[in-house]
Motif scaffolding. Structure first.
Motif, PDB file in Angstrom:
ATOM      1  N   VAL A   7      -5.992  -0.143  -9.194  1.00 38.67           N
ATOM      2  CA  VAL A   7      -5.119   0.825  -8.611  1.00 38.67           C
ATOM      3  C   VAL A   7      -5.591   0.819  -7.178  1.00 38.67           C
ATOM      4  O   VAL A   7      -4.621   0.928  -6.397  1.00 38.67           O
ATOM      5  CB  VAL A   7      -5.429   2.138  -9.256  1.00 38.67           C
ATOM      6  CG1 VAL A   7      -4.972   3.405  -8.525  1.00 38.67           C
ATOM      7  CG2 VAL A   7      -5.006   2.153 -10.674  1.00 38.67           C
ATOM      8  N   GLU A  11      -2.860   0.450  -4.057  1.00 40.61           N
ATOM      9  CA  GLU A  11      -2.980   1.568  -3.035  1.00 40.61           C
ATOM     10  C   GLU A  11      -3.098   0.886  -1.445  1.00 40.61           C
ATOM     11  O   GLU A  11      -2.499   1.327  -0.579  1.00 40.61           O
ATOM     12  CB  GLU A  11      -3.938   2.503  -3.167  1.00 40.61           C
ATOM     13  CG  GLU A  11      -3.524   3.430  -4.413  1.00 40.61           C
ATOM     14  CD  GLU A  11      -2.449   4.361  -4.387  1.00 40.61           C
ATOM     15  OE1 GLU A  11      -1.911   4.553  -3.228  1.00 40.61           O
ATOM     16  OE2 GLU A  11      -2.097   5.058  -5.336  1.00 40.61           O
ATOM     17  N   ARG A  34      -2.279  -2.833 -17.798  1.00 41.64           N
ATOM     18  CA  ARG A  34      -1.407  -2.078 -18.827  1.00 41.64           C
ATOM     19  C   ARG A  34      -1.796  -0.867 -18.710  1.00 41.64           C
ATOM     20  O   ARG A  34      -1.124   0.093 -19.685  1.00 41.64           O
ATOM     21  CB  ARG A  34      -1.627  -2.649 -20.171  1.00 41.64           C
ATOM     22  CG  ARG A  34      -0.822  -4.081 -20.073  1.00 41.64           C
ATOM     23  CD  ARG A  34      -1.173  -4.712 -21.487  1.00 41.64           C
ATOM     24  NE  ARG A  34      -2.509  -4.624 -21.881  1.00 41.64           N
ATOM     25  CZ  ARG A  34      -2.941  -5.340 -22.768  1.00 41.64           C
ATOM     26  NH1 ARG A  34      -2.156  -5.771 -23.845  1.00 41.64           N
ATOM     27  NH2 ARG A  34      -4.088  -5.367 -23.169  1.00 41.64           N
ATOM     28  N   SER A  35      -2.815  -0.211 -18.191  1.00 38.60           N
ATOM     29  CA  SER A  35      -3.308   1.270 -18.120  1.00 38.60           C
ATOM     30  C   SER A  35      -2.350   2.153 -17.504  1.00 38.60           C
ATOM     31  O   SER A  35      -1.567   1.820 -16.655  1.00 38.60           O
ATOM     32  CB  SER A  35      -4.477   1.074 -17.356  1.00 38.60           C
ATOM     33  OG  SER A  35      -4.505   1.278 -16.035  1.00 38.60           O
ATOM     34  N   ARG A  36      -2.452   3.386 -18.169  1.00 41.30           N
ATOM     35  CA  ARG A  36      -1.858   4.462 -17.563  1.00 41.30           C
ATOM     36  C   ARG A  36      -1.839   4.620 -16.121  1.00 41.30           C
ATOM     37  O   ARG A  36      -0.813   4.887 -15.360  1.00 41.30           O
ATOM     38  CB  ARG A  36      -1.768   5.652 -18.306  1.00 41.30           C
ATOM     39  CG  ARG A  36      -1.142   6.856 -17.844  1.00 41.30           C
ATOM     40  CD  ARG A  36      -1.273   8.043 -18.894  1.00 41.30           C
ATOM     41  NE  ARG A  36      -0.909   7.754 -20.192  1.00 41.30           N
ATOM     42  CZ  ARG A  36      -1.083   8.362 -21.447  1.00 41.30           C
ATOM     43  NH1 ARG A  36      -1.491   9.629 -21.088  1.00 41.30           N
ATOM     44  NH2 ARG A  36      -0.672   7.973 -22.437  1.00 41.30           N
ATOM     45  N   LYS A  37      -3.159   4.678 -15.604  1.00 46.42           N
ATOM     46  CA  LYS A  37      -3.197   4.788 -14.086  1.00 46.42           C
ATOM     47  C   LYS A  37      -2.527   3.832 -13.443  1.00 46.42           C
ATOM     48  O   LYS A  37      -1.799   4.203 -12.465  1.00 46.42           O
ATOM     49  CB  LYS A  37      -4.731   4.588 -14.014  1.00 46.42           C
ATOM     50  CG  LYS A  37      -5.616   5.843 -14.251  1.00 46.42           C
ATOM     51  CD  LYS A  37      -7.056   5.635 -13.846  1.00 46.42           C
ATOM     52  CE  LYS A  37      -7.979   6.629 -14.290  1.00 46.42           C
ATOM     53  NZ  LYS A  37      -9.373   6.505 -13.851  1.00 46.42           N
ATOM     54  N   THR A  39       0.085   1.680 -14.475  1.00 42.94           N
ATOM     55  CA  THR A  39       1.531   1.807 -14.223  1.00 42.94           C
ATOM     56  C   THR A  39       2.096   3.187 -13.523  1.00 42.94           C
ATOM     57  O   THR A  39       3.207   2.960 -12.937  1.00 42.94           O
ATOM     58  CB  THR A  39       1.850   2.014 -15.803  1.00 42.94           C
ATOM     59  OG1 THR A  39       1.330   3.087 -16.645  1.00 42.94           O
ATOM     60  CG2 THR A  39       1.741   0.839 -16.369  1.00 42.94           C
ATOM     61  N   GLN A  40       1.283   4.182 -13.627  1.00 39.62           N
ATOM     62  CA  GLN A  40       1.642   5.394 -12.710  1.00 39.62           C
ATOM     63  C   GLN A  40       1.796   5.248 -11.322  1.00 39.62           C
ATOM     64  O   GLN A  40       2.652   5.644 -10.629  1.00 39.62           O
ATOM     65  CB  GLN A  40       0.960   6.532 -13.338  1.00 39.62           C
ATOM     66  CG  GLN A  40       1.151   7.316 -14.568  1.00 39.62           C
ATOM     67  CD  GLN A  40       0.113   8.343 -14.865  1.00 39.62           C
ATOM     68  OE1 GLN A  40      -0.735   8.364 -14.435  1.00 39.62           O
ATOM     69  NE2 GLN A  40       0.809   9.082 -16.021  1.00 39.62           N
ATOM     70  N   THR A  41       0.777   4.254 -11.062  1.00 36.91           N
ATOM     71  CA  THR A  41       0.622   4.199  -9.477  1.00 36.91           C
ATOM     72  C   THR A  41       1.840   3.199  -9.077  1.00 36.91           C
ATOM     73  O   THR A  41       2.662   3.396  -8.060  1.00 36.91           O
ATOM     74  CB  THR A  41      -0.316   3.377  -9.318  1.00 36.91           C
ATOM     75  OG1 THR A  41      -1.748   4.131  -9.478  1.00 36.91           O
ATOM     76  CG2 THR A  41      -0.947   3.077  -7.561  1.00 36.91           C
ATOM     77  N   GLU A  43       4.890   3.197 -10.614  1.00 38.48           N
ATOM     78  CA  GLU A  43       6.009   4.109 -10.520  1.00 38.48           C
ATOM     79  C   GLU A  43       5.965   4.910  -9.490  1.00 38.48           C
ATOM     80  O   GLU A  43       7.127   5.272  -8.746  1.00 38.48           O
ATOM     81  CB  GLU A  43       6.048   4.949 -11.687  1.00 38.48           C
ATOM     82  CG  GLU A  43       6.312   4.102 -13.188  1.00 38.48           C
ATOM     83  CD  GLU A  43       6.211   4.673 -14.264  1.00 38.48           C
ATOM     84  OE1 GLU A  43       6.099   6.231 -14.316  1.00 38.48           O
ATOM     85  OE2 GLU A  43       6.262   4.360 -15.335  1.00 38.48           O
ATOM     86  N   ARG A  44       4.828   5.607  -9.079  1.00 37.77           N
ATOM     87  CA  ARG A  44       4.801   6.465  -7.870  1.00 37.77           C
ATOM     88  C   ARG A  44       5.479   5.947  -6.396  1.00 37.77           C
ATOM     89  O   ARG A  44       5.709   6.380  -5.631  1.00 37.77           O
ATOM     90  CB  ARG A  44       3.392   7.158  -7.759  1.00 37.77           C
ATOM     91  CG  ARG A  44       3.182   7.940  -6.816  1.00 37.77           C
ATOM     92  CD  ARG A  44       1.782   8.625  -6.370  1.00 37.77           C
ATOM     93  NE  ARG A  44       0.867   7.795  -6.195  1.00 37.77           N
ATOM     94  CZ  ARG A  44      -0.166   7.464  -7.278  1.00 37.77           C
ATOM     95  NH1 ARG A  44      -0.045   7.921  -8.648  1.00 37.77           N
ATOM     96  NH2 ARG A  44      -0.949   6.640  -6.916  1.00 37.77           N
ATOM     97  N   HIS A  45       5.090   4.539  -6.449  1.00 39.63           N
ATOM     98  CA  HIS A  45       5.507   3.672  -5.338  1.00 39.63           C
ATOM     99  C   HIS A  45       6.743   3.012  -5.435  1.00 39.63           C
ATOM    100  O   HIS A  45       7.038   2.239  -4.291  1.00 39.63           O
ATOM    101  CB  HIS A  45       4.244   2.920  -4.849  1.00 39.63           C
ATOM    102  CG  HIS A  45       2.979   3.626  -4.364  1.00 39.63           C
ATOM    103  ND1 HIS A  45       2.828   4.414  -3.314  1.00 39.63           N
ATOM    104  CD2 HIS A  45       1.761   3.642  -4.911  1.00 39.63           C
ATOM    105  CE1 HIS A  45       1.556   4.781  -2.951  1.00 39.63           C
ATOM    106  NE2 HIS A  45       0.982   4.233  -4.345  1.00 39.63           N
TER     107      HIS A  45
END
Length: 61
Positions: A7, A11, A34-37, A39-41, A43-45
């Motif tokens: 992550v 970033e 494959r972690s949620r952290k 994949t969310q990162t 998606e956020r970007h």
């Protein structure tokens, strides 16, 4: 490797490159990618995750 390292790398890359939306981020099939952290990162970007096939060699595709 822990998910927070992957992550942090995303970033830093996003901050350095100026927020490139729609770019593919290719990785292996490690759990940190494959972690949620992670994949969310992505998606956020507005980034698109991409993973190689199981058992695929970098030399054979």
């Amino acid at each position: 490797m822990k998910a927070h390292l992957a992550v942090n790398a995303v970033e830093m890359a996003v901050a350095h490159r100026g927020y490139p939306r729609g770019v593919k981020v290719h990785s292996d099939r490690g759990s940190q990618f494959r972690s949620r952290k992670f994949t969310q990162t992505l998606e956020r970007h507005g980034l698109i995750g991409s993973m190689g096939r199981v058992g695929a060699s970098p030399l054979t595709g």
